[in-house]
Design a protein around this motif. Structure first.
Motif, PDB file in Angstrom:
ATOM      1  N   ALA A   7      60.318  53.456 102.168  1.00  0.00           N
ATOM      2  CA  ALA A   7      59.671  52.213 102.606  1.00  0.00           C
ATOM      3  C   ALA A   7      59.877  51.073 101.620  1.00  0.00           C
ATOM      4  O   ALA A   7      59.385  49.966 101.845  1.00  0.00           O
ATOM      5  CB  ALA A   7      58.179  52.459 102.812  1.00  0.00           C
ATOM      6  N   GLY A   8      60.593  51.316 100.525  1.00  0.00           N
ATOM      7  CA  GLY A   8      60.837  50.273  99.530  1.00  0.00           C
ATOM      8  C   GLY A   8      59.618  49.933  98.713  1.00  0.00           C
ATOM      9  O   GLY A   8      59.491  48.802  98.231  1.00  0.00           O
ATOM     10  N   LYS A   9      58.738  50.907  98.520  1.00  0.00           N
ATOM     11  CA  LYS A   9      57.479  50.641  97.824  1.00  0.00           C
ATOM     12  C   LYS A   9      57.382  51.389  96.499  1.00  0.00           C
ATOM     13  O   LYS A   9      56.292  51.708  96.033  1.00  0.00           O
ATOM     14  CB  LYS A   9      56.298  51.010  98.724  1.00  0.00           C
ATOM     15  N   MET A  10      58.546  51.651  95.889  1.00  0.00           N
ATOM     16  CA  MET A  10      58.557  52.391  94.636  1.00  0.00           C
ATOM     17  C   MET A  10      59.584  51.792  93.688  1.00  0.00           C
ATOM     18  O   MET A  10      60.657  51.361  94.108  1.00  0.00           O
ATOM     19  CB  MET A  10      58.886  53.865  94.903  1.00  0.00           C
ATOM     20  N   GLY A  11      59.241  51.762  92.396  1.00  0.00           N
ATOM     21  CA  GLY A  11      60.179  51.337  91.377  1.00  0.00           C
ATOM     22  C   GLY A  11      60.890  52.542  90.792  1.00  0.00           C
ATOM     23  O   GLY A  11      61.175  53.518  91.492  1.00  0.00           O
ATOM     24  N   SER A  12      61.160  52.503  89.491  1.00  0.00           N
ATOM     25  CA  SER A  12      61.918  53.588  88.871  1.00  0.00           C
ATOM     26  C   SER A  12      61.030  54.726  88.387  1.00  0.00           C
ATOM     27  O   SER A  12      61.519  55.681  87.783  1.00  0.00           O
ATOM     28  CB  SER A  12      62.733  53.045  87.695  1.00  0.00           C
ATOM     29  N   ILE A  13      59.724  54.643  88.645  1.00  0.00           N
ATOM     30  CA  ILE A  13      58.803  55.694  88.217  1.00  0.00           C
ATOM     31  C   ILE A  13      58.396  56.548  89.415  1.00  0.00           C
ATOM     32  O   ILE A  13      57.842  56.033  90.393  1.00  0.00           O
ATOM     33  CB  ILE A  13      57.526  55.107  87.583  1.00  0.00           C
ATOM     34  N   LEU A  14      58.680  57.847  89.338  1.00  0.00           N
ATOM     35  CA  LEU A  14      58.122  58.796  90.304  1.00  0.00           C
ATOM     36  C   LEU A  14      56.802  59.292  89.727  1.00  0.00           C
ATOM     37  O   LEU A  14      56.790  59.962  88.689  1.00  0.00           O
ATOM     38  CB  LEU A  14      59.071  59.978  90.520  1.00  0.00           C
ATOM     39  N   SER A  15      55.707  58.944  90.378  1.00  0.00           N
ATOM     40  CA  SER A  15      54.377  59.310  89.879  1.00  0.00           C
ATOM     41  C   SER A  15      53.782  60.383  90.762  1.00  0.00           C
ATOM     42  O   SER A  15      53.346  60.124  91.891  1.00  0.00           O
ATOM     43  CB  SER A  15      53.468  58.072  89.847  1.00  0.00           C
ATOM     44  N   PHE A  16      53.772  61.617  90.264  1.00  0.00           N
ATOM     45  CA  PHE A  16      53.274  62.761  91.024  1.00  0.00           C
ATOM     46  C   PHE A  16      51.767  62.909  90.825  1.00  0.00           C
ATOM     47  O   PHE A  16      51.296  62.984  89.680  1.00  0.00           O
ATOM     48  CB  PHE A  16      53.980  64.035  90.570  1.00  0.00           C
ATOM     49  N   ALA A  17      51.042  62.936  91.919  1.00  0.00           N
ATOM     50  CA  ALA A  17      49.592  63.143  91.862  1.00  0.00           C
ATOM     51  C   ALA A  17      49.340  64.645  91.823  1.00  0.00           C
ATOM     52  O   ALA A  17      49.396  65.325  92.856  1.00  0.00           O
ATOM     53  CB  ALA A  17      48.916  62.516  93.077  1.00  0.00           C
ATOM     54  N   VAL A  18      49.118  65.164  90.639  1.00  0.00           N
ATOM     55  CA  VAL A  18      48.906  66.609  90.467  1.00  0.00           C
ATOM     56  C   VAL A  18      47.621  66.828  89.676  1.00  0.00           C
ATOM     57  O   VAL A  18      47.183  65.951  88.917  1.00  0.00           O
ATOM     58  CB  VAL A  18      50.102  67.264  89.738  1.00  0.00           C
ATOM     59  N   PRO A  19      46.987  67.986  89.821  1.00  0.00           N
ATOM     60  CA  PRO A  19      45.757  68.260  89.077  1.00  0.00           C
ATOM     61  C   PRO A  19      45.996  68.200  87.562  1.00  0.00           C
ATOM     62  O   PRO A  19      47.101  68.498  87.090  1.00  0.00           O
ATOM     63  CB  PRO A  19      45.391  69.676  89.528  1.00  0.00           C
ATOM     64  N   PRO A  20      44.957  67.839  86.799  1.00  0.00           N
ATOM     65  CA  PRO A  20      45.109  67.739  85.342  1.00  0.00           C
ATOM     66  C   PRO A  20      45.642  69.008  84.698  1.00  0.00           C
ATOM     67  O   PRO A  20      46.462  68.951  83.779  1.00  0.00           O
ATOM     68  CB  PRO A  20      43.692  67.419  84.862  1.00  0.00           C
ATOM     69  N   GLU A  21      45.190  70.156  85.184  1.00  0.00           N
ATOM     70  CA  GLU A  21      45.645  71.419  84.576  1.00  0.00           C
ATOM     71  C   GLU A  21      47.132  71.646  84.841  1.00  0.00           C
ATOM     72  O   GLU A  21      47.852  72.199  83.999  1.00  0.00           O
ATOM     73  CB  GLU A  21      44.826  72.602  85.087  1.00  0.00           C
ATOM     74  N   THR A  22      47.609  71.163  85.982  1.00  0.00           N
ATOM     75  CA  THR A  22      49.041  71.280  86.279  1.00  0.00           C
ATOM     76  C   THR A  22      49.851  70.366  85.387  1.00  0.00           C
ATOM     77  O   THR A  22      50.900  70.761  84.857  1.00  0.00           O
ATOM     78  CB  THR A  22      49.311  70.951  87.758  1.00  0.00           C
TER      79      THR A  22
END
Length: 398
Positions: free
Chosen positions: A336-351
């Motif tokens: 959708a063209g809504k991202m820059g050069s950072i892939l930000s994964f929403a993962v649990p803190p322990e992960t």
């Protein structure tokens, strides 16, 4: 997918082959050529009697304004040299002719660089309104259906003078459409001010409808800490209080002892907003680094290269049940063209903690911010780096 070679040769950096640096969103590596440029200029500090005023001082600044304008696709006349993103935003925040009751609108969750300068205006009677960019922003990761630009435009009131945004958000990686936001602001008579540090160098820029764009040079631009850039629209610039000092006169400062007198003591170009002497070493380093980016095809080529690597990584992760949902979310944002050069994964803190521990053992550098695991590709990465990154993530699934 066919193999993708690096756009920028890794040999141009002092990066050992066992290191996989995925953290230019935190600090970009300085190219070897930029370090050599700094070493050469250090001779002027050791032997100031050999300093050439134009070549070793004024021309270094001009070179940085010129090459940064080339990368950003703007006129060098409109470039100012500042120490960092914050300084450029402060130039705007402190220099704008505010009136009691005026308002600034910013997104919720901004980095302090684009929050504190606006909050400080409360002493002048200016309100800073923070707007969530999607429903449940603090608790829900963004998806392709978000419309952050419209949310900001809908928040404009008759008192709004400025909307100040991060082009690419540092934590969740969302990239705002500056064209859409800029057009909307212009139609409503509102100035758009942009914190561009997480997009500069890795995303192609367009400043239609933008009044000011500030960035530090030490992330995607691959410069040193403490050197940044500020672009301002010419009409907007004339509204700002000129904060420049001795190097901001209409004519270049002469060491002859006799300076040109003028009814207007400040230049009309970007020098008008430059405060005092810049670090010539930092200016030279950043100019050299940006020149490498331009020679490598510029921001548009780097953006396309990074997006190809991102798609490849997400495709590898999508085949794994533990990563499929998150890879799909990020893939949709990218499409959708809504991202820059950072892939930000929403993962649990322990992960995240487990993954970062594994990364350190494998010579991989990533980072976390506000619950997101950040992986940032740049021009020196290629398919082998993607495969290595995927192997690391899949070895410790969420």
């Amino acid at each position: 997918m066919h193999a993708v070679s690096p756009l920028i040769a890794p040999e141009l950096f002092d990066m050992p082959p066992e290191l996989l640096w995925l953290s230019h969103c935190k600090d970009g590596p300085l190219p070897l050529a930029s370090a050599d440029t700094v070493r050469a200029l250090l001779d002027t500090e050791l032997r100031p009697w050999d300093l050439r005023w134009n070549e070793d001082f004024l021309d270094v600044q001009r070179s940085l304004r010129d090459i940064s304008a080339t990368l950003l696709g703007v006129d060098a006349h409109d470039m100012s040299l500042v120490t960092c993103t914050s300084t450029g935003l402060e130039v705007v925040a402190l220099g704008y002719p505010w009136q009691q009751g005026d308002e600034v609108v910013i997104p919720a969750g901004e980095f302090p660089s684009n929050r504190l300068p606006w909050l400080s205006l409360a002493r002048r009677g200016v309100t800073c309104t923070e707007v969530a960019l999607w429903e449940g922003q603090s608790a829900r990761a963004p998806d392709a259906g978000i419309e952050p630009e419209q949310r900001l435009l809908d928040a404009i009131t008759p008192r709004t003078r400025v909307i100040a945004v991060s082009w690419v958000r540092y934590q969740d990686g969302v990239r705002l459409d500056l064209n859409k936001l800029g057009r909307g602001c212009r139609e409503r008579g509102v100035h758009l001010v942009v914190d561009g540090i997480q997009g500069a160098g890795t995303v192609a820029s367009s400043f239609d409808g933008v009044s000011a764009f500030s960035t530090g040079g030490h992330k995607g631009l691959l410069g040193l800490q403490g050197q940044g850039l500020l672009w301002t629209d010419r009409t907007f610039r004339q509204q700002l209080i000129p904060l420049g000092t001795w190097l901001s006169a209409p004519d270049d400062f002469s060491q002859s002892g006799t300076q040109t007198q003028s009814d207007e003591p400040w230049a009309t170009d970007g020098r008008r907003l430059e405060a005092g002497s810049p670090s010539i070493l930092s200016c030279a380093a950043l100019a050299s680094s940006i020149r490498l980016l331009v020679q490598s095809g510029g921001a548009a080529s780097i953006q396309a290269h990074v997006a190809q690597l991102q798609r490849s990584l997400l495709a590898m992760l999508a085949a794994d049940a533990a990563w499929a949902v998150e890879a799909g979310r990020l893939g949709d944002l990218l499409a959708a063209g809504k991202m820059g050069s950072i892939l930000s994964f929403a993962v649990p803190p322990e992960t995240s903690a487990r993954l970062l521990n594994a990364a350190q053992a494998q010579g991989i550098s990533a980072s976390t911010r506000e619950g997101y695991l950040r992986i940032a590709f740049h021009g020196w990465h290629g398919s082998s780096d993607v495969a290595r990154c995927a192997a690391w993530l899949l070895s410790s699934p969420g």
